[in-house]
Design a protein around this motif. Structure first.
Motif, PDB file in Angstrom:
ATOM      1  N   UNK A  55       0.684  -1.277   0.072  1.00 47.93           N
ATOM      2  CA  UNK A  55      -0.105   0.061   0.091  1.00 47.93           C
ATOM      3  C   UNK A  55       0.832   1.138  -0.220  1.00 47.93           C
ATOM      4  N   UNK A  56       2.132   1.046   0.524  1.00 52.00           N
ATOM      5  CA  UNK A  56       3.145   2.264   0.616  1.00 52.00           C
ATOM      6  C   UNK A  56       4.521   1.539   0.354  1.00 52.00           C
ATOM      7  N   UNK A  57       5.402   2.599  -0.058  1.00 50.05           N
ATOM      8  CA  UNK A  57       6.765   2.299  -0.165  1.00 50.05           C
ATOM      9  C   UNK A  57       7.395   1.483   0.755  1.00 50.05           C
ATOM     10  N   UNK A  58       8.071   0.397   0.339  1.00 54.33           N
ATOM     11  CA  UNK A  58       8.708  -0.743   1.277  1.00 54.33           C
ATOM     12  C   UNK A  58       9.885   0.215   2.226  1.00 54.33           C
ATOM     13  N   UNK A  59       9.763  -0.047   3.340  1.00 53.41           N
ATOM     14  CA  UNK A  59      10.849   0.771   4.168  1.00 53.41           C
ATOM     15  C   UNK A  59      12.044   0.090   4.450  1.00 53.41           C
ATOM     16  N   UNK A  60      11.945  -1.229   4.786  1.00 56.86           N
ATOM     17  CA  UNK A  60      12.992  -2.049   4.823  1.00 56.86           C
ATOM     18  C   UNK A  60      12.753  -3.614   4.748  1.00 56.86           C
ATOM     19  N   UNK A  61      13.753  -4.286   4.590  1.00 51.91           N
ATOM     20  CA  UNK A  61      13.595  -5.877   4.385  1.00 51.91           C
ATOM     21  C   UNK A  61      14.692  -6.332   5.811  1.00 51.91           C
ATOM     22  N   UNK A  62      13.894  -7.492   6.376  1.00 56.11           N
ATOM     23  CA  UNK A  62      14.731  -8.106   7.459  1.00 56.11           C
ATOM     24  C   UNK A  62      14.523  -9.728   6.924  1.00 56.11           C
TER      25      UNK A  62
ATOM     26  N   UNK B 106      19.512  -7.643   8.864  1.00 55.13           N
ATOM     27  CA  UNK B 106      18.922  -6.655   8.135  1.00 55.13           C
ATOM     28  C   UNK B 106      19.604  -6.441   6.563  1.00 55.13           C
ATOM     29  N   UNK B 107      18.646  -6.614   5.623  1.00 55.22           N
ATOM     30  CA  UNK B 107      18.979  -6.476   4.410  1.00 55.22           C
ATOM     31  C   UNK B 107      19.159  -4.938   3.838  1.00 55.22           C
ATOM     32  N   UNK B 108      20.003  -5.026   2.729  1.00 54.81           N
ATOM     33  CA  UNK B 108      20.361  -3.805   2.288  1.00 54.81           C
ATOM     34  C   UNK B 108      19.538  -3.627   0.760  1.00 54.81           C
ATOM     35  N   UNK B 109      18.898  -2.507   0.627  1.00 49.26           N
ATOM     36  CA  UNK B 109      18.008  -2.215  -0.444  1.00 49.26           C
ATOM     37  C   UNK B 109      16.692  -2.680  -0.079  1.00 49.26           C
ATOM     38  N   UNK B 110      15.670  -2.402  -0.945  1.00 52.25           N
ATOM     39  CA  UNK B 110      14.123  -2.817  -0.871  1.00 52.25           C
ATOM     40  C   UNK B 110      13.794  -3.476  -2.071  1.00 52.25           C
TER      41      UNK B 110
END
Length: 271
Positions: free
Chosen positions: A206-213, A226-230
């Protein structure tokens, strides 16, 4: 299909001069090849179900001016080549970028030729299944940003190259987040730095992805990475040193405002 038989006569009854064969097709007797040892090439009919057929052989013997005949018969069942898909079910949802196992059965003959192989058609892929009577086939669903219906077809082929098919529709569901490397059930070395990669599909949030874990778990251990990039993300994992194969589960979690979506797969870590 070659039907073969033999004929003899008793002492003083002359010799067999002709053998004829009736395939039960309504056309009566047709001359066979040979007499004492005879054969007939039977064009096995096709039916919609397994069907009993009476086959008859007639031997003519005795003096030419007074031939006599004896008839013998047997009943055979003409089976039909058939193939089924057991799993998945028609209309099943298959997640994109996932390995699936298809299963089914095949049996019978077609035109007198026996079952030989089973092939699978789905999307752009055509490949042989393992086994025939009970067959299996593994397939990785493609990664797409939209849900995609695909036709899954199982093809049973005879030794003469004739085929029958059965088909179902499956829906390949676009994942909002997907681990692209490694893939399900990959073998990875222990005690190495492994880069895990993946993607998110922005249109499915629904909104931009802020983070990936990432949560990676094996035995009694869980690590958070924690991942780098989305949109296209990576995360580095130091695989455990092991003395035997173990399974590790990787969960990738994308956060977009109050919404989270995840993807789960597992790999095998080897010594």
């Amino acid at each position: 299909f070659q039907v073969r038989g033999g004929s003899t006569v008793g002492s003083g009854e002359g010799s067999v001069t002709l053998v004829q064969f009736d395939s039960g097709d309504g056309n009566g007797f047709t001359n066979a090849q040979g007499t004492n040892a005879w054969s007939f090439m039977w064009d096995v009919p096709r039916f919609t179900t397994d069907t009993p057929v009476v086959l008859r052989a007639k031997a003519w013997y005795g003096p030419l001016d007074s031939l006599e005949a004896v008839i013998t018969s047997i009943t055979v069942t003409v089976t039909q080549l058939a193939v089924t898909i057991t799993t998945p079910a028609d209309g099943a949802d298959l997640r994109g970028n996932r390995l699936f196992t298809f299963t089914g059965t095949a049996a019978g003959v077609l035109g007198g030729a026996a079952l030989d192989t089973v092939f699978i058609d789905i999307g752009d892929d055509h490949f042989p299944a393992s086994g025939t009577t009970n067959w299996t086939a593994k397939w990785t669903a493609p990664l797409s940003d939209t849900d995609t219906p695909l036709t899954l077809t199982a093809i049973a082929r005879t030794t003469e190259g004739e085929t029958v098919t059965t088909s179902i529709i499956v829906n390949v569901i676009a994942p909002a987040i997907a681990i692209t490397d490694p893939v399900q059930d990959d073998l990875v070395d222990g005690d190495i730095d492994l880069t895990i990669t993946g993607i998110t599909v922005a249109d499915l949030f629904p909104v931009p992805v802020e983070s990936v874990e990432l949560n990676v778990a094996w035995d009694d251990t869980t690590v958070i990475l924690p991942a780098t990039g989305t949109d296209n993300w990576t995360a580095d994992w130091r695989t455990p040193a092991v003395t035997e194969n173990i399974r590790a589960t990787i969960i990738a979690i994308a956060t977009a405002g109050a919404d989270t979506k995840s993807d789960t797969m597992s790999v095998i870590v080897k010594p």
